[in-house]
Scaffold this motif. Structure first.
Motif, PDB file in Angstrom:
ATOM      1  N   THR A  38       0.988  -1.013   0.449  1.00 27.90           N
ATOM      2  CA  THR A  38       0.111  -0.214   0.077  1.00 27.90           C
ATOM      3  C   THR A  38       1.082   1.312   0.123  1.00 27.90           C
ATOM      4  O   THR A  38       1.723   1.437   0.523  1.00 27.90           O
ATOM      5  CB  THR A  38      -0.829   0.115   1.298  1.00 27.90           C
ATOM      6  OG1 THR A  38      -1.701  -0.742   1.283  1.00 27.90           O
ATOM      7  CG2 THR A  38      -1.617   1.036   1.364  1.00 27.90           C
ATOM      8  N   LYS A  39       1.101   2.220  -1.184  1.00 29.32           N
ATOM      9  CA  LYS A  39       1.361   3.176  -0.813  1.00 29.32           C
ATOM     10  C   LYS A  39       1.380   4.594  -0.041  1.00 29.32           C
ATOM     11  O   LYS A  39       1.701   5.508   0.030  1.00 29.32           O
ATOM     12  CB  LYS A  39       1.351   3.862  -2.230  1.00 29.32           C
ATOM     13  CG  LYS A  39       1.919   2.912  -3.761  1.00 29.32           C
ATOM     14  CD  LYS A  39       3.690   2.916  -3.302  1.00 29.32           C
ATOM     15  CE  LYS A  39       3.902   2.004  -4.406  1.00 29.32           C
ATOM     16  NZ  LYS A  39       5.681   1.132  -3.564  1.00 29.32           N
ATOM     17  N   SER A  40      -0.410   4.611  -0.506  1.00 30.76           N
ATOM     18  CA  SER A  40      -0.847   5.450   0.822  1.00 30.76           C
ATOM     19  C   SER A  40      -0.534   5.541   2.136  1.00 30.76           C
ATOM     20  O   SER A  40      -0.221   4.406   2.752  1.00 30.76           O
ATOM     21  CB  SER A  40      -2.450   5.524   1.334  1.00 30.76           C
ATOM     22  OG  SER A  40      -2.845   4.144   1.493  1.00 30.76           O
ATOM     23  N   HIS A  43      -4.762   2.710   5.302  1.00 30.87           N
ATOM     24  CA  HIS A  43      -5.953   2.367   4.655  1.00 30.87           C
ATOM     25  C   HIS A  43      -6.372   2.520   5.575  1.00 30.87           C
ATOM     26  O   HIS A  43      -6.339   1.457   6.767  1.00 30.87           O
ATOM     27  CB  HIS A  43      -4.899   1.354   4.313  1.00 30.87           C
ATOM     28  CG  HIS A  43      -6.023   1.029   2.679  1.00 30.87           C
ATOM     29  ND1 HIS A  43      -7.580  -0.237   3.504  1.00 30.87           N
ATOM     30  CD2 HIS A  43      -6.221   1.081   2.022  1.00 30.87           C
ATOM     31  CE1 HIS A  43      -8.074  -0.370   2.283  1.00 30.87           C
ATOM     32  NE2 HIS A  43      -7.921   0.046   1.224  1.00 30.87           N
TER      33      HIS A  43
END
Length: 69
Positions: A38-40, A43
């Protein structure tokens, strides 16, 4: 610690993840993080990671250092 914050996770940490196939049951799989997927920064369902054995899932819990598999 919970696995909804990317900043809390690093490769080599032991975590409990829920695999895509286990989302309905909530069954957890324990392993060591190989990669963060996951880049954000956050989440709501957990940061997606790949374990050293190749399994992919969302982190539900980060285990304290030294807690074995």
């Amino acid at each position: 610690m919970d696995g909804h914050n990317r900043a809390n996770l690093k490769p080599g940490m032991t975590v409990d993840i829920v695999l895509k196939a286990d989302q309905r049951t909530g069954r957890l799989t324990r392993g060591v993080v190989a990669r963060l997927l996951t880049k954000s920064p956050t989440h709501p369902h957990g940061i997606k990671v790949m374990l050293e054995d190749g399994q992919v899932g969302r982190v539900q819990r980060i285990l304290p250092t030294g807690e074995a598999h």
